[in-house]
Design a protein around this motif. Sequence first.
Motif, mmCIF file in Angstrom:
data_model
loop_
_atom_site.group_PDB
_atom_site.id
_atom_site.type_symbol
_atom_site.label_atom_id
_atom_site.label_comp_id
_atom_site.label_asym_id
_atom_site.label_seq_id
_atom_site.Cartn_x
_atom_site.Cartn_y
_atom_site.Cartn_z
ATOM 1 N N HIS A 103 0.822 -1.210 0.000
ATOM 2 C CA HIS A 103 0.000 0.000 0.000
ATOM 3 C C HIS A 103 0.855 1.258 0.000
ATOM 4 N N ARG A 104 0.312 2.276 -0.663
ATOM 5 C CA ARG A 104 1.020 3.540 -0.804
ATOM 6 C C ARG A 104 0.149 4.656 -0.234
ATOM 7 N N SER A 105 0.463 5.906 -0.577
ATOM 8 C CA SER A 105 -0.188 7.021 0.114
ATOM 9 C C SER A 105 -1.709 7.042 -0.073
ATOM 10 N N ALA A 106 -2.194 6.597 -1.236
ATOM 11 C CA ALA A 106 -3.647 6.634 -1.444
ATOM 12 C C ALA A 106 -4.335 5.748 -0.408
ATOM 13 N N GLU A 475 1.971 6.442 -19.451
ATOM 14 C CA GLU A 475 1.564 7.719 -18.854
ATOM 15 C C GLU A 475 0.428 7.518 -17.842
ATOM 16 N N ILE A 476 -0.487 6.664 -18.214
ATOM 17 C CA ILE A 476 -1.599 6.367 -17.300
ATOM 18 C C ILE A 476 -1.068 5.721 -16.018
ATOM 19 N N ARG A 481 0.459 5.959 -10.254
ATOM 20 C CA ARG A 481 1.532 5.821 -9.251
ATOM 21 C C ARG A 481 1.710 7.129 -8.492
ATOM 22 N N ASP A 482 1.694 8.234 -9.242
ATOM 23 C CA ASP A 482 1.860 9.547 -8.594
ATOM 24 C C ASP A 482 0.725 9.840 -7.616
ATOM 25 N N GLY A 484 -0.367 7.738 -5.698
ATOM 26 C CA GLY A 484 -0.090 6.931 -4.513
ATOM 27 C C GLY A 484 -0.894 5.650 -4.444
ATOM 28 N N LEU A 485 -1.225 5.114 -5.610
ATOM 29 C CA LEU A 485 -1.991 3.870 -5.630
ATOM 30 C C LEU A 485 -1.016 2.679 -5.587
ATOM 31 N N ALA A 486 -1.367 1.650 -4.831
ATOM 32 C CA ALA A 486 -0.515 0.449 -4.746
ATOM 33 C C ALA A 486 -0.282 -0.124 -6.140
ATOM 34 N N ALA A 487 0.925 -0.625 -6.365
ATOM 35 C CA ALA A 487 1.312 -1.094 -7.704
ATOM 36 C C ALA A 487 0.376 -2.178 -8.253
#
Length: 526
Positions: A103-106, A475-476, A481-482, A484-487
Amino acid sequence: MWPEDFAARYREKGYWIGQTFDDLLRESAAAFADRVAIVSGEQRITYRELRNRASRLAAGLYARGIRPGDRVVVQLPNVPEFFDVIFALFRIGALPVFALPAHRSAEIGYFRSHTSAVAFITMDVYDGFDHRSLAGDGLTIVAGDPGGFIALDTLYSDGPLPTGPKPSDLAFLQLSGGSTGLPKLIPRTHDDYLYSVRASAQICRLNQDSAYLVALPVAHNFTMSSPGVLGVLHTGGTVVLSTTPDPATAFPLISAESVTITALVPPLALVWLDAADRTKPDLSSLETLQVGGAKLLDSVAERIRPALGCRLQQVFGMAEGLVNYTRLDDPDDVVLHSQGRPISPDDEIRIVDDEDSDVPDGTVGHLLTRGPYTIRGYWNADDHNKVAFTEDGFYRTGDLVRRLPGGYLVVEGRAKDQINRGGEKIAAEEVEDHLLTHPAVHDAAVVGIPDEYLGERSCAFVVVKPGVRVPKLSEIRAHLRDRGLAAYKIPDRLRVVERFPVTGVGKTSRRELRTLLRELITTSKG
Ligand code: OOB
């Protein structure tokens, strides 16, 4: 929560025994004091040490202001500190909110705000990502190099502790794979969860000589409780932590630590099978390989005993509760071709058609379930609960199943708008909402497309705004990713279409739209 008559019945039948997580650790520390509870690299932690570490950390967290009922987002990989942290929080009666290392920032930001969490406990750097960058309001506590935040190491101390929680209290919030916009949180009590842990340990015949390899992320429900690390700690066995499920790491650990049981998702089972065929490792200690989280193909199931020399156990579970196992003495036909039967005689199973009428055994229908460890509602989600549960409290799993004689279930598909990417769950709507923030995107629909290896991959269908340049997949992906969505939630493929197809009446529900698009891509092989 459960209505009083159900709760009374679950107690009377001995499912809810009035045990808390702290009781479990205390009982195990008394019974198995000098046995090894956790192995991580060179480190070996006994049951006595584990209990001491957890109590001292509880005192330190309490001194920092973490109180009973507080929510704490926990994002730790397969490290020993995970156990100190969760048992410390359980001792205080604070609720861990289990995030995954991916998990990332989102996601982390949402868990934090949705639960009004007072603290975030994470590691420094893992898998090339600096988790300290996810710090937000409230305490940030870091295992490893704290980089200006609070070092977990420094919190272990002596000090006062509050009275512990009651067995009927919430113990933690687990994540739902979800099918709607934002992830849902699953409230589990000490009583209900520990019933599933003890019963699972029994079904899987864990004992003091069991050694369980943690190859999947430890915070996932499968790894934690089916029977997972908690089942092992309940029975006095040993938890062996691996930082990766890669056979190059896992195979030597299995032989070095005489691992008897482990759990994988289907794509990893395939990786292990291929690696074992090539490298002929010594896996002689391994008795049981559990596979679950997504549908296991018959052809893969059949290769397990010949290639790995152990028995297969299929596990069909969900963080909301219900877990099904094939039993260890079931005939091959059942083990290879079904996803098991429920843990409990009081797991109520209904298989229904679109009108909620029961279908005959052998017919595919929607799986509804209710029972002593299946939640009656998501955390703070009244509106969603009205659709996710029936009026009489059955959870609508969104899975399509068929029942065999003996109550065994075969998973035949899915009706929920979720993509199961090799066991990792993606809510179509959540990703669509992020796609819509891209400046070139007019509309978006995300669907799962069949994949030989993962079972499914995700494909984003996008309608581009008039007059703007058509974005590339890269680009999408960078855009998501920018954000902050998990890969694992970032679409594998992109299809730009001029407009979305419509049904006969000219109107399309999102669900029908996704079905149409999925058909489009699977028939065109595009
Ligand atoms: C486990 O839990 P979750 O919450 O990540 O996902 C639950 C969903 C199920 O509703 C089903 O759609 C799918 O994952 N699923 C399977 C499956 N096991 C789970 N689909 C087909 N075959 C299987 N064996 O994934 C989970 C929780 C506890 C134990 C095991 C898995």
